[in-house]
Design a protein around this motif. Structure first.
Motif, mmCIF file in Angstrom:
data_model
loop_
_atom_site.group_PDB
_atom_site.id
_atom_site.type_symbol
_atom_site.label_atom_id
_atom_site.label_comp_id
_atom_site.label_asym_id
_atom_site.label_seq_id
_atom_site.Cartn_x
_atom_site.Cartn_y
_atom_site.Cartn_z
ATOM 1 N N LYS A 136 -33.400 -1.448 22.084
ATOM 2 C CA LYS A 136 -34.422 -0.548 22.618
ATOM 3 C C LYS A 136 -35.553 -1.334 23.283
ATOM 4 C CE LYS A 136 -34.757 3.662 19.933
ATOM 5 N NZ LYS A 136 -35.487 4.277 18.805
ATOM 6 N N ALA A 137 -35.996 -2.411 22.633
ATOM 7 C CA ALA A 137 -37.075 -3.228 23.190
ATOM 8 C C ALA A 137 -36.642 -3.877 24.498
ATOM 9 C CB ALA A 137 -37.502 -4.294 22.182
ATOM 10 N N GLY A 138 -35.397 -4.334 24.559
ATOM 11 C CA GLY A 138 -34.885 -4.918 25.798
ATOM 12 C C GLY A 138 -34.859 -3.920 26.931
ATOM 13 N N GLU A 139 -34.405 -2.710 26.635
ATOM 14 C CA GLU A 139 -34.369 -1.667 27.662
ATOM 15 C C GLU A 139 -35.770 -1.274 28.101
ATOM 16 O OE1 GLU A 139 -32.070 1.484 25.956
ATOM 17 O OE2 GLU A 139 -30.167 0.566 26.552
ATOM 18 N N ALA A 140 -36.690 -1.152 27.145
ATOM 19 C CA ALA A 140 -38.068 -0.780 27.482
ATOM 20 C C ALA A 140 -38.734 -1.852 28.330
ATOM 21 C CB ALA A 140 -38.869 -0.540 26.208
ATOM 22 N N THR A 141 -38.484 -3.119 28.011
ATOM 23 C CA THR A 141 -39.064 -4.208 28.790
ATOM 24 C C THR A 141 -38.460 -4.252 30.183
ATOM 25 O OG1 THR A 141 -39.367 -5.463 26.747
ATOM 26 C CG2 THR A 141 -39.558 -6.684 28.791
ATOM 27 N N ALA A 142 -37.164 -3.986 30.294
ATOM 28 C CA ALA A 142 -36.525 -3.950 31.619
ATOM 29 C C ALA A 142 -37.124 -2.841 32.475
ATOM 30 C CB ALA A 142 -35.018 -3.760 31.473
ATOM 31 N N ILE A 143 -37.347 -1.685 31.881
ATOM 32 C CA ILE A 143 -37.958 -0.584 32.621
ATOM 33 C C ILE A 143 -39.389 -0.937 33.018
ATOM 34 C CG2 ILE A 143 -38.789 1.807 32.397
ATOM 35 C CD1 ILE A 143 -36.231 2.309 30.712
ATOM 36 N N ALA A 144 -40.131 -1.571 32.100
ATOM 37 C CA ALA A 144 -41.494 -1.997 32.422
ATOM 38 C C ALA A 144 -41.489 -3.030 33.545
ATOM 39 C CB ALA A 144 -42.178 -2.569 31.184
ATOM 40 N N GLY A 145 -40.484 -3.889 33.580
ATOM 41 C CA GLY A 145 -40.369 -4.870 34.667
ATOM 42 C C GLY A 145 -40.099 -4.204 36.002
ATOM 43 N N ILE A 146 -39.261 -3.186 35.999
ATOM 44 C CA ILE A 146 -38.986 -2.448 37.236
ATOM 45 C C ILE A 146 -40.250 -1.764 37.737
ATOM 46 C CG2 ILE A 146 -37.751 -0.446 38.162
ATOM 47 C CD1 ILE A 146 -35.403 -1.259 36.338
ATOM 48 N N GLN A 147 -41.058 -1.273 36.823
ATOM 49 C CA GLN A 147 -42.307 -0.603 37.189
ATOM 50 C C GLN A 147 -43.425 -1.589 37.522
ATOM 51 O OE1 GLN A 147 -42.931 1.765 33.685
ATOM 52 N NE2 GLN A 147 -41.567 3.399 34.392
#
Length: 110
Positions: free
Chosen positions: A58-69
């Motif tokens: 979950k943390a990896g996915e959230a960080t990836a989304i934050a990186g895209i944003q």
């Protein structure tokens, strides 16, 4: 993917996987153990491990989304995704060992 992971029940104590922190072993993506009581059975250990793995992915996915944003650095995204990948590989390896052990038990003569 994040919605399906969010639907999983939470585990109350996610600080130790197979006693690694009590043995002084570092685990990538795992939080250090607080003053949590040791688990009493194998099922509790598996529940803790599943909870930690779920949280890491979950943390990896959230960080990836934050990186895209544009809210997270590239380095943070790479570290989180690599940690999630390592966690997933560990989960698959453990699953394979459990299935192999089960098949071995099924083949035993009674």
């Amino acid at each position: 993917m994040m919605q399906s992971l969010a639907a999983l029940p939470t585990v109350s104590d996610k600080t130790s996987v197979f006693g690694a922190t009590e043995l002084g072993l570092a685990m990538p993506g795992a939080r250090p153990a607080s003053s949590a009581a040791p688990t009493s059975n194998f099922g509790d250990l598996l529940a803790q491990m599943a909870g930690q793995m779920r949280d890491t992915v979950k943390a990896g996915e959230a960080t990836a989304i934050a990186g895209i944003q544009g809210k997270a650095s590239t380095q943070a995204v790479v570290e989180a995704v690599m940690s999630a990948e390592q966690t997933l590989q560990t989960a698959v390896a453990i699953r394979d060992k459990v299935v192999a052990a089960y098949l071995e038990i099924v083949r035993m003569a009674i």
